[in-house]
Scaffold this motif. Structure first.
Motif, PDB file in Angstrom:
ATOM      1  N   ASP A 204       0.814  -1.214   0.000  1.00 40.50           N
ATOM      2  CA  ASP A 204       0.000   0.000   0.000  1.00 40.50           C
ATOM      3  C   ASP A 204       0.850   1.268   0.000  1.00 40.50           C
ATOM      4  OD1 ASP A 204       1.015  -0.244   2.540  1.00 40.50           O
ATOM      5  OD2 ASP A 204      -0.892   0.089   3.566  1.00 40.50           O
ATOM      6  N   GLY A 205       2.180   1.099  -0.056  1.00 34.65           N
ATOM      7  CA  GLY A 205       3.083   2.236  -0.127  1.00 34.65           C
ATOM      8  C   GLY A 205       3.432   2.853   1.213  1.00 34.65           C
ATOM      9  N   THR A 206       2.965   2.256   2.308  1.00 34.52           N
ATOM     10  CA  THR A 206       3.246   2.826   3.628  1.00 34.52           C
ATOM     11  C   THR A 206       4.416   2.106   4.290  1.00 34.52           C
ATOM     12  OG1 THR A 206       1.753   1.334   4.809  1.00 34.52           O
ATOM     13  CG2 THR A 206       0.805   3.374   3.934  1.00 34.52           C
ATOM     14  N   ASP A 207       4.868   2.683   5.379  1.00 30.74           N
ATOM     15  CA  ASP A 207       5.963   2.101   6.158  1.00 30.74           C
ATOM     16  C   ASP A 207       5.439   1.361   7.392  1.00 30.74           C
ATOM     17  OD1 ASP A 207       8.019   2.963   4.497  1.00 30.74           O
ATOM     18  OD2 ASP A 207       8.157   4.905   5.500  1.00 30.74           O
ATOM     19  N   ALA A 208       4.245   0.811   7.320  1.00 28.34           N
ATOM     20  CA  ALA A 208       3.639   0.137   8.468  1.00 28.34           C
ATOM     21  C   ALA A 208       4.503  -1.023   8.957  1.00 28.34           C
ATOM     22  CB  ALA A 208       2.237  -0.345   8.126  1.00 28.34           C
ATOM     23  N   VAL A 209       5.041  -1.814   8.049  1.00 25.61           N
ATOM     24  CA  VAL A 209       5.865  -2.958   8.447  1.00 25.61           C
ATOM     25  C   VAL A 209       7.128  -2.471   9.145  1.00 25.61           C
ATOM     26  CG1 VAL A 209       7.196  -4.928   7.596  1.00 25.61           C
ATOM     27  CG2 VAL A 209       4.946  -4.456   6.644  1.00 25.61           C
ATOM     28  N   LYS A 210       7.716  -1.417   8.632  1.00 25.77           N
ATOM     29  CA  LYS A 210       8.917  -0.843   9.251  1.00 25.77           C
ATOM     30  C   LYS A 210       8.610  -0.386  10.680  1.00 25.77           C
ATOM     31  CE  LYS A 210      12.025   1.488   6.957  1.00 25.77           C
ATOM     32  NZ  LYS A 210      12.797   2.478   6.210  1.00 25.77           N
ATOM     33  N   LYS A 211       7.458   0.249  10.882  1.00 27.22           N
ATOM     34  CA  LYS A 211       7.060   0.698  12.214  1.00 27.22           C
ATOM     35  C   LYS A 211       6.850  -0.486  13.159  1.00 27.22           C
ATOM     36  CE  LYS A 211       4.891   4.956  10.698  1.00 27.22           C
ATOM     37  NZ  LYS A 211       3.616   5.680  10.555  1.00 27.22           N
ATOM     38  N   ILE A 212       6.239  -1.535  12.672  1.00 23.92           N
ATOM     39  CA  ILE A 212       5.996  -2.719  13.499  1.00 23.92           C
ATOM     40  C   ILE A 212       7.312  -3.362  13.909  1.00 23.92           C
ATOM     41  CG2 ILE A 212       5.081  -5.082  13.464  1.00 23.92           C
ATOM     42  CD1 ILE A 212       2.809  -3.942  11.653  1.00 23.92           C
ATOM     43  N   LEU A 213       8.225  -3.530  12.966  1.00 25.61           N
ATOM     44  CA  LEU A 213       9.520  -4.139  13.289  1.00 25.61           C
ATOM     45  C   LEU A 213      10.328  -3.263  14.242  1.00 25.61           C
ATOM     46  CD1 LEU A 213      10.498  -5.584   9.803  1.00 25.61           C
ATOM     47  CD2 LEU A 213       9.681  -6.844  11.808  1.00 25.61           C
ATOM     48  N   GLY A 214      10.230  -1.960  14.102  1.00 26.27           N
ATOM     49  CA  GLY A 214      10.893  -1.057  15.038  1.00 26.27           C
ATOM     50  C   GLY A 214      10.299  -1.186  16.433  1.00 26.27           C
TER      51      GLY A 214
END
Length: 59
Positions: free
Chosen positions: A21-31
């Motif tokens: 979807d073009g968001t950084d949601a996965v990056k935020k979750i992993l952080g």
């Protein structure tokens, strides 16, 4: 140690590309996962765990 584990599992937040979807949601979750690990270690090291607390005097 959390960062090393994430890199070994190819789940390092710094190497994740944006999701479908073009968001950084996965990056935020992993952080957030890394933050939980660091926070738990800090909590344990402040004396709330059994493995790394302050030495106690013998009675």
């Amino acid at each position: 140690m959390v960062k090393q584990a994430q890199k070994a599992l190819h789940l390092d937040a710094s190497s994740v590309t944006p999701g479908p979807d073009g968001t950084d949601a996965v990056k935020k979750i992993l952080g957030g996962v890394a933050s939980i690990g660091v926070g738990a270690a800090e909590f344990r090291n402040r004396g709330y765990g059994t493995g790394h607390s302050q030495a106690q005097r013998a009675h």
